[in-house]
Scaffold this active site. Structure first.
Site, PDB file in Angstrom:
ATOM      1  N   GLU A 506       0.841  -1.199   0.000  1.00 17.07           N
ATOM      2  CA  GLU A 506       0.000   0.000   0.000  1.00 17.07           C
ATOM      3  C   GLU A 506       0.880   1.254   0.000  1.00 17.07           C
ATOM      4  O   GLU A 506       1.598   1.517   0.961  1.00 17.07           O
ATOM      5  CB  GLU A 506      -0.907  -0.016   1.239  1.00 17.07           C
ATOM      6  CG  GLU A 506      -1.695   1.260   1.442  1.00 17.07           C
ATOM      7  CD  GLU A 506      -2.326   1.339   2.823  1.00 17.07           C
ATOM      8  OE1 GLU A 506      -2.808   2.434   3.186  1.00 17.07           O
ATOM      9  OE2 GLU A 506      -2.328   0.317   3.555  1.00 17.07           O
ATOM     10  N   ASP A 579      -1.330  -1.278   5.920  1.00 16.38           N
ATOM     11  CA  ASP A 579      -1.152  -0.677   7.239  1.00 16.38           C
ATOM     12  C   ASP A 579      -2.070  -1.348   8.268  1.00 16.38           C
ATOM     13  O   ASP A 579      -3.144  -1.864   7.937  1.00 16.38           O
ATOM     14  CB  ASP A 579      -1.463   0.817   7.198  1.00 16.38           C
ATOM     15  CG  ASP A 579      -0.435   1.583   6.375  1.00 16.38           C
ATOM     16  OD1 ASP A 579       0.658   1.025   6.141  1.00 16.38           O
ATOM     17  OD2 ASP A 579      -0.727   2.726   5.959  1.00 16.38           O
ATOM     18  N   ASP A 581      -4.297  -0.389  10.288  1.00 13.19           N
ATOM     19  CA  ASP A 581      -5.350   0.524  10.719  1.00 13.19           C
ATOM     20  C   ASP A 581      -6.613   0.215   9.936  1.00 13.19           C
ATOM     21  O   ASP A 581      -6.668  -0.741   9.162  1.00 13.19           O
ATOM     22  CB  ASP A 581      -4.910   1.984  10.558  1.00 13.19           C
ATOM     23  CG  ASP A 581      -4.528   2.324   9.121  1.00 13.19           C
ATOM     24  OD1 ASP A 581      -4.784   1.489   8.218  1.00 13.19           O
ATOM     25  OD2 ASP A 581      -3.964   3.414   8.890  1.00 13.19           O
ATOM     26  N   ASP A 583      -8.082   1.874   7.446  1.00 10.53           N
ATOM     27  CA  ASP A 583      -7.915   1.995   6.000  1.00 10.53           C
ATOM     28  C   ASP A 583      -7.154   0.807   5.431  1.00 10.53           C
ATOM     29  O   ASP A 583      -7.468   0.303   4.351  1.00 10.53           O
ATOM     30  CB  ASP A 583      -7.186   3.295   5.662  1.00 10.53           C
ATOM     31  CG  ASP A 583      -8.072   4.516   5.869  1.00 10.53           C
ATOM     32  OD1 ASP A 583      -9.304   4.352   5.760  1.00 10.53           O
ATOM     33  OD2 ASP A 583      -7.545   5.613   6.140  1.00 10.53           O
TER      34      ASP A 583
END
Length: 727
Positions: A506, A579, A581, A583
């Site tokens: 990403e 990541d 998180d 998102d």
């Protein structure tokens, strides 16, 4: 007649004479007889003459002697009750799995006839359960379109059962008869029914016992049997899930019929009830796992054909006779946004999982009609000279095909393939005529949906041709060849597919760190920009037109959808590295949706993984010149436990604790040691234990329908805690 029976008995006597005389009440292991008398009576011979062949070659009748064969026996009994419901007699069927490994099927239909059948001199109950190819399904009197047309179902189950009890409510009374491995007789139960109870076969004549009274309006049949452990393999058992699927399927096929399944084998008995009024339209809706392109279309029609069948004359000769048959066709279908084909075909509600002439006719008529429509709209659809293939038309299709006809020709007793030749042309004709009316309709919805169908099949055709054209260029290129792979791919040097890994990363910031952290010999990197297209909602054309999706498919090099070839994949592992998180989780979900819909064999083969980067980095300070220790944690709970342990041990750590919000916050050494180094990293393998349920979940969470997703979020809100929110 007496002379012939006596001669047969004398021929068989030496076979038993070689055995040591058994004790009274001992059963013969192969035939299940008791040595009630030293004489082997004609009564035994007439009953076991046919059923003995069933016991010697059970696979010819039920397919196998494992759990599948056990379930086939149960379905034979259930189908008899279902045939009654099809004839308009009875709307309730109960199936009970008892704790003693027996099973019972109850219905409230007409009940098996209890009067004497003139040719055999036996009651109808005994004829049904002891005579092969005997029953009410030969001829047109009782069943015009039944599944059990061979007339061997109940008698085969009886032959393969250690014990079978049947009770019939008819004529104001309850009648009962018991059988031991196919032979009628009585058991000394002493209050509890058991297959091991002493058995006494009837000697000269059978007895249908009158065991109770009922109201004259009350009719029905109850069959309970214990499968014979001499026949079925050790470990064979009734499979509840298979039974529930079959019961649900039958309730769909016979609108208004209620089927109740009770499993009393466990500590907590469970009961399931199936009752549907929508018929096969509701069945097709239940089977569909993708978003709809069309509504459920119902195609119905009839046809007649002449069939030459051998008929036994009064003089005992088989005479070929032409018989006119009527075939009714009923189909429910719909196209969806996916590319998988879900097809269920039935003949007189009996499933034909391996197809047959009816399914061949359906596919033939469908392909011929859609080809004609595409040719008529070739300019608008920009087709060119390319021709549709059958798979192009079937992609994304969910269909339930049923035909009803008297005395269908099946291949084998297991009835998995329909062999009646004339059905093929009848089904093809019905499909073309019904679709012609649908495509000629002037209704706005019909015109919009038929246009979408043509666009879908043409896009499938173009995707197939494109995949075939580019198949060679999508394979791994060596250093001496030119490469058409995306420029942003950072490839590895190794050509060993089993050892190579593709990291889908990403963002560009993470790519820069990953380049330094990777093992360039075996690990390749492909960056993506943020959140890719949600392919669960998008069409195939939109997916292929999306730069990120197209790059992933091109880099993996095995095609997509129906043309996906796992053996051509360029990497042994595909690792999604996003990541830690919300998102990042969303990006991972979007990527998994792409793999599930268009590259599912990668998931099924266990070659798709999710990287597990750490959330925290704890630096433990050591006294003196000793280097500090580093501990990585992967959840808030784990962090709290580590800090508590450090405080208990009197160790100091740097405060504040470093919290990674993204892969870009790590340096190359940290990323390598925690996420990319094969010796230290943690990966989560993505698997599909149940593809059908997984498809439903993807459609729920990622599909077009907002209302079910909202309901799911509201219902799941209670399970969300503050600690699970990334903040």
């Amino acid at each position: 007649m007496k002379t012939r029976l006596r001669a047969r008995r004398s021929r068989r006597t030496p076979h038993f004479a070689q055995r040591e005389a058994p004790e009274p009440g001992t059963r013969w292991p192969s035939l299940g007889l008791c040595d009630v008398s030293s004489d082997y009576s004609a009564r035994h011979l007439s009953v076991l003459e046919g059923l003995e062949a069933v016991r010697k070659r059970p696979g010819m009748y039920i397919g196998s002697t494992d759990s599948r064969g056990l379930m086939h026996c149960l379905w034979e009994i259930i189908d008899n009750s279902v045939d009654e419901a099809l004839g308009g007699h009875g709307t309730e069927i109960e199936v009970v799995l008892h704790p003693d490994d027996s099973v019972e099927v109850r219905d409230r239909a007409r009940g098996i006839p209890v009067d004497v059948e003139p040719k055999t001199g036996l009651t109808g109950v005994e004829v049904v359960f002891t005579k092969l190819h005997a029953g009410g399904k030969f001829g047109s009197g009782s069943y015009s379109a039944s599944g059990g047309l061979h007339g061997v179902g109940a008698s085969v189950v009886n032959a393969l059962s250690e014990r079978l009890d049947v009770e019939v409510d008819r004529g104001g009374a309850t009648w009962a008869m018991s059988f031991h491995r196919g032979e009628p007789g009585t058991f000394d139960d002493n209050g509890t029914r058991s297959p091991t109870a002493p058995f006494h076969p009837f000697e000269q004549s059978s007895e249908l016992r009158k065991v109770g009274r009922v109201a004259k309006a009350v009719t029905g049949t109850r069959v309970r049997y214990w499968a014979d452990p001499q026949i079925f393999t050790r470990g064979a058992s009734f499979q509840l899930e298979d039974l529930l699927n079959r019961a649900r399927q039958t309730a769909f096929l016979v609108p208004g019929l209620a089927i109740t399944v009770s499993d009393e084998r466990g500590e907590e008995p469970e009961t399931h009830r199936f009752h549907f009024e929508g018929g096969i339209s509701e069945f097709a809706e239940h089977l569909a796992v993708d978003g709809p392109v069309t509504d459920i279309w119902r195609l119905t029609g009839d046809g007649r054909f002449t069939e030459t069948v051998p008929v036994l004359s009064d003089h005992g000769a088989m005479i070929p006779t032409d018989v006119e048959r009527h075939c009714h066709v009923d189909i429910a279908l719909r196209w969806g946004t996916g590319y998988d084909t879900v097809m269920r075909s039935f003949v007189n509600i009996i499933a034909t999982p391996k197809g047959g002439t009816h399914q061949a006719g359906f596919e033939q008529g469908l392909l011929k009609f859609i080809r004609q429509q595409v040719e008529q709209n070739a300019r608008r659809l920009k087709v060119g000279n390319d021709k549709l293939d059958k798979d192009d038309v079937l992609a994304g299709l969910t269909a339930v095909l049923t035909v009803r006809l008297p005395e269908p020709q099946f291949e084998g007793q297991t009835k998995e393939v329909l062999g009646t030749p004339a059905v093929r042309s009848i089904v093809a004709s019905v499909v073309q005529k019904a679709l012609g009316e649908r495509f000629a309709s002037t209704k706005r919805d019909d015109k919009a949906q038929t246009a979408l169908v043509l666009e879908k099949v043409v896009s499938e055709m173009k995707a197939r041709i494109s995949a075939r054209t580019h198949k060679e260029t999508q394979r791994r290129k060596n250093a001496l060849e030119t490469s058409s792979l995306p420029a942003k791919l950072v490839d590895c040097r190794s050509t060993d597919v089993a050892q190579s890994e593709l990291f889908i990363v990403e963002g560009d910031s993470a790519l820069g760190t990953a380049k330094l952290a990777r093992d360039s010999e075996h690990q390749a990197l492909l960056p993506i920009r943020g959140k890719i297209l949600n392919v669960q909602k998008a069409s195939i054309a939109d997916m292929l037109g999306n730069a990120e999706c197209a790059s992933i498919i091109q880099v993996i090099g095995a095609g997509s959808g129906r043309s996906f070839d796992l053996s051509a994949a360029r990497y042994g592992k595909v690792i999604i590295m996003s990541d830690a998180d919300v998102d990042g989780a969303h990006i991972r979900t979007l990527l998994l949706t792409l793999f599930f819909r268009y590259m599912r064999p990668m998931i099924e083969d266990g070659r798709v993984f999710a990287a597990v980067p750490p959330l925290h980095r704890v630096v433990v300070m050591n006294p003196g010149s000793k280097p500090n220790d580093v501990i990585y944690t992967y959840s808030e709970k784990e962090l709290a436990g580590v800090l508590a342990t450090l405080r208990k041990q009197g160790k100091r750590y740097q405060d504040p604790i470093q919290r990674y919000k993204g892969l870009g916050e790590m340096d190359a050494d940290q990323l390598a040691s925690t996420t990319m180094d094969r010796g230290h990293r943690t990966l989560r393998r993505v698997g599909v234990a149940d593809a059908e349920n997984a498809g439903r979940v993807f459609e729920l969470l990622m599909g077009n329908e907002v209302a079910p997703r909202k309901e799911f979020i509201v219902d799941s809100a209670a399970a969300l805690t503050r600690d699970r929110i990334d903040a």
